[in-house]
Design a protein around this motif. Sequence first.
Motif, PDB file in Angstrom:
ATOM      1  N   GLU A 115       0.420  -1.163  -0.290  1.00 37.99           N
ATOM      2  CA  GLU A 115      -0.174   0.042  -0.237  1.00 37.99           C
ATOM      3  C   GLU A 115       0.587   1.272  -0.480  1.00 37.99           C
ATOM      4  O   GLU A 115       0.106   1.918  -0.950  1.00 37.99           O
ATOM      5  CB  GLU A 115      -1.178   0.179   0.825  1.00 37.99           C
ATOM      6  CG  GLU A 115      -1.649  -0.814   1.186  1.00 37.99           C
ATOM      7  CD  GLU A 115      -3.268  -0.786   0.264  1.00 37.99           C
ATOM      8  OE1 GLU A 115      -3.154   0.455  -0.356  1.00 37.99           O
ATOM      9  OE2 GLU A 115      -3.041  -2.293  -0.643  1.00 37.99           O
ATOM     10  N   LEU A 118       2.586   1.634  -3.294  1.00 38.12           N
ATOM     11  CA  LEU A 118       0.852   1.878  -4.462  1.00 38.12           C
ATOM     12  C   LEU A 118       1.186   3.318  -4.139  1.00 38.12           C
ATOM     13  O   LEU A 118       0.850   4.224  -5.319  1.00 38.12           O
ATOM     14  CB  LEU A 118       0.208   1.340  -4.343  1.00 38.12           C
ATOM     15  CG  LEU A 118       0.426  -0.365  -4.682  1.00 38.12           C
ATOM     16  CD1 LEU A 118      -1.182  -0.819  -4.486  1.00 38.12           C
ATOM     17  CD2 LEU A 118       1.031  -0.120  -6.310  1.00 38.12           C
ATOM     18  N   ARG A 165      -8.370  -9.417  -5.920  1.00 29.48           N
ATOM     19  CA  ARG A 165      -8.796  -7.752  -5.940  1.00 29.48           C
ATOM     20  C   ARG A 165      -6.784  -7.627  -6.307  1.00 29.48           C
ATOM     21  O   ARG A 165      -6.245  -6.643  -7.082  1.00 29.48           O
ATOM     22  CB  ARG A 165      -8.923  -6.724  -4.979  1.00 29.48           C
ATOM     23  CG  ARG A 165      -8.670  -5.451  -4.735  1.00 29.48           C
ATOM     24  CD  ARG A 165      -9.951  -4.928  -3.312  1.00 29.48           C
ATOM     25  NE  ARG A 165      -9.501  -5.571  -1.993  1.00 29.48           N
ATOM     26  CZ  ARG A 165     -10.116  -5.847  -1.576  1.00 29.48           C
ATOM     27  NH1 ARG A 165     -11.581  -6.718  -1.930  1.00 29.48           N
ATOM     28  NH2 ARG A 165      -9.959  -6.926  -0.406  1.00 29.48           N
ATOM     29  N   THR A 166      -6.163  -8.473  -5.446  1.00 27.86           N
ATOM     30  CA  THR A 166      -4.812  -7.731  -5.481  1.00 27.86           C
ATOM     31  C   THR A 166      -4.641  -8.423  -6.906  1.00 27.86           C
ATOM     32  O   THR A 166      -3.070  -7.769  -7.532  1.00 27.86           O
ATOM     33  CB  THR A 166      -4.057  -9.594  -4.740  1.00 27.86           C
ATOM     34  OG1 THR A 166      -3.961  -8.443  -2.956  1.00 27.86           O
ATOM     35  CG2 THR A 166      -2.602  -9.344  -4.229  1.00 27.86           C
ATOM     36  N   ARG A 169      -5.490  -6.113  -9.046  1.00 29.45           N
ATOM     37  CA  ARG A 169      -4.276  -4.340  -8.943  1.00 29.45           C
ATOM     38  C   ARG A 169      -2.950  -5.093  -9.732  1.00 29.45           C
ATOM     39  O   ARG A 169      -2.682  -3.965 -10.428  1.00 29.45           O
ATOM     40  CB  ARG A 169      -4.473  -4.608  -6.995  1.00 29.45           C
ATOM     41  CG  ARG A 169      -5.416  -3.947  -6.958  1.00 29.45           C
ATOM     42  CD  ARG A 169      -5.177  -3.684  -5.792  1.00 29.45           C
ATOM     43  NE  ARG A 169      -3.849  -2.353  -5.364  1.00 29.45           N
ATOM     44  CZ  ARG A 169      -3.783  -2.217  -4.007  1.00 29.45           C
ATOM     45  NH1 ARG A 169      -4.099  -2.820  -2.925  1.00 29.45           N
ATOM     46  NH2 ARG A 169      -3.287  -0.557  -3.941  1.00 29.45           N
ATOM     47  N   GLU A 172      -3.788  -4.479 -13.605  1.00 29.29           N
ATOM     48  CA  GLU A 172      -3.127  -2.858 -13.946  1.00 29.29           C
ATOM     49  C   GLU A 172      -2.775  -2.443 -14.269  1.00 29.29           C
ATOM     50  O   GLU A 172      -2.188  -1.077 -15.278  1.00 29.29           O
ATOM     51  CB  GLU A 172      -4.643  -2.200 -13.001  1.00 29.29           C
ATOM     52  CG  GLU A 172      -6.019  -2.671 -13.130  1.00 29.29           C
ATOM     53  CD  GLU A 172      -6.805  -2.515 -11.919  1.00 29.29           C
ATOM     54  OE1 GLU A 172      -6.532  -2.161 -10.981  1.00 29.29           O
ATOM     55  OE2 GLU A 172      -7.985  -2.651 -11.990  1.00 29.29           O
TER      56      GLU A 172
END
Length: 564
Positions: A115, A118, A165-166, A169, A172
């Motif tokens: 986190e 990012l 979700r990981t 991400r 992306e």
Amino acid sequence: MFEFLTSPGKDSTDPLVTAKSVSGWLRQLPALDVVGRQQHVMRAFDGMRLSRKPIDPARVLAIQFLDSALGADRRQLIKQYVENVETGPRLAERLWQAVYELTQGFMSAYQASLEEGLSQASNARWKPLIPLLFTRLTHYAGTDAKLRVYRHERWIPAKWAELHRTFLRATELGVERTPTSLAGSGASGNQWTLEQEYVYTLLVHQLNTGNMTPGEIDWACSQLRAWSRRLQLDAVPRSPEGFFVDVAGRTGLQRRTGSDSGSMLRYLDTSLLSDQLDRAIAALRQAEHTDVGPAASINQLRVAILEKVRPSVVPSLANDLRRDARIACKVSARVRIGLARICRELAARDAADAVPDGGGAEQIEVYAVADAPRGRRATQDEHDSIVASLTSFSDPMWQIKDRSIAGLRISASGGIGQSLALGGIVAVRQSDVSDFVLGVVRRLNKVSNDEVEAGVSIIAERFVPITLHTRREPRDDLGLVVNGIEVATIGSRFDGLYLPPPSRPDKPLAVKTLIVPTSEYSEGRSVILMTGRSIYTVAMRHLVEQRAEWSWATIQIVEKKARV
């Protein structure tokens, strides 16, 4: 192994600041006490969370260094767990908890670091660290999955959503196929991508078949990890077979049905994995003809493991693996778990409920396979409804969900089925059947913390709780005879079950057998069995099946005397 050091001040600081600081801190920890080291590491993670120091690239390198340094510890803890899970359940639980806490500690550390990274994506110091943070976070998700599968547990939907979700991400950012390796792993260390770790985690859950022990699962996971490296997820399916995963959903892999489509679906063709599995089975079977000694039995065991794995990972599963037709039902049941409890409760019940046939037939009497009269038990009124039967049971949280000639699928709610274990022996009485049947748990599925399902293979529809005595050599100075037997020859007592032939609906056994505690079994051992009318000396012969708690063995009647 459980020497916990309590030196003051050792963990009072935050060692996870730089690779140099964590290296010096590790050298102070007990070298041979893996559980003690784990306790210190968990306190270090707590110190990092409580520290006001920001997470920076130097701290990430410190976490990586610690991760690499503890690889041997994790392997040792898992090895000790799988070795002790049947013989030392309390020790195994402590070892499992140690690995689980370590896994959660690294997941939290990598999640917090990711986190932070990012949020500073434009920082040149953070950019090369992002792929590794994604990969290691997913790696520990796979470790968490394996720990759950050891205990036949399943992820909750929120856990699946977090994993997907990981992955999304990372895709992306375009880093899902970037090879990474831990700092300090050396040039020989394998590089892994996030996608490879993600696919492996999905496949680990496929091993939750309910019919493998932790040791078997551990070996199967090591094979899947090597064989899955060449697999990739595709936005467009390569063939009509295989699996898919909804990366926006809350579940894992699902087998393709032909109607699956959507922009958030990713398809997995496991043909390469299936080919590797088939080649491994062929090689192991070929080795059976040349290998001798312990290697031969190990090869046979590994073939059996791979045969259990195959239906869960092959691209196409065209046939129904069930040997007998199942009939869906919803019937309440009484279930007794474990040899000791079955013997204790059914012995008391038989004393009250047994109905002699012809005024004195003896249940334990050694009778022929098909034609001799047998003791009968009272049956329910044929006009009694199933609803009335359901209300007659005091423990309605057990249910039968489906059944066949040779098996049952039982379910327990309210947390009462947590003592079920793979290979455990159970007695089941269905509310619409007049008597108990004896079975072995062949599959186990912990649907949630409160609900458990188990597949039970029936091994006997008729069985009798008995009391056995060890047989001592007679003594010349003691000649006391009671009820026709010399007292000096009677040793310690233990409970068991007598299974009149034929037992086991599937491949029936036309021999007399006993189930006794494993601690009491040895081939050729003679024991004394006293019934209402006779005294038998029986010798235990070869095993039909053996588990940590119980052994099922054939018997030979050595001597029979009438009770006086």
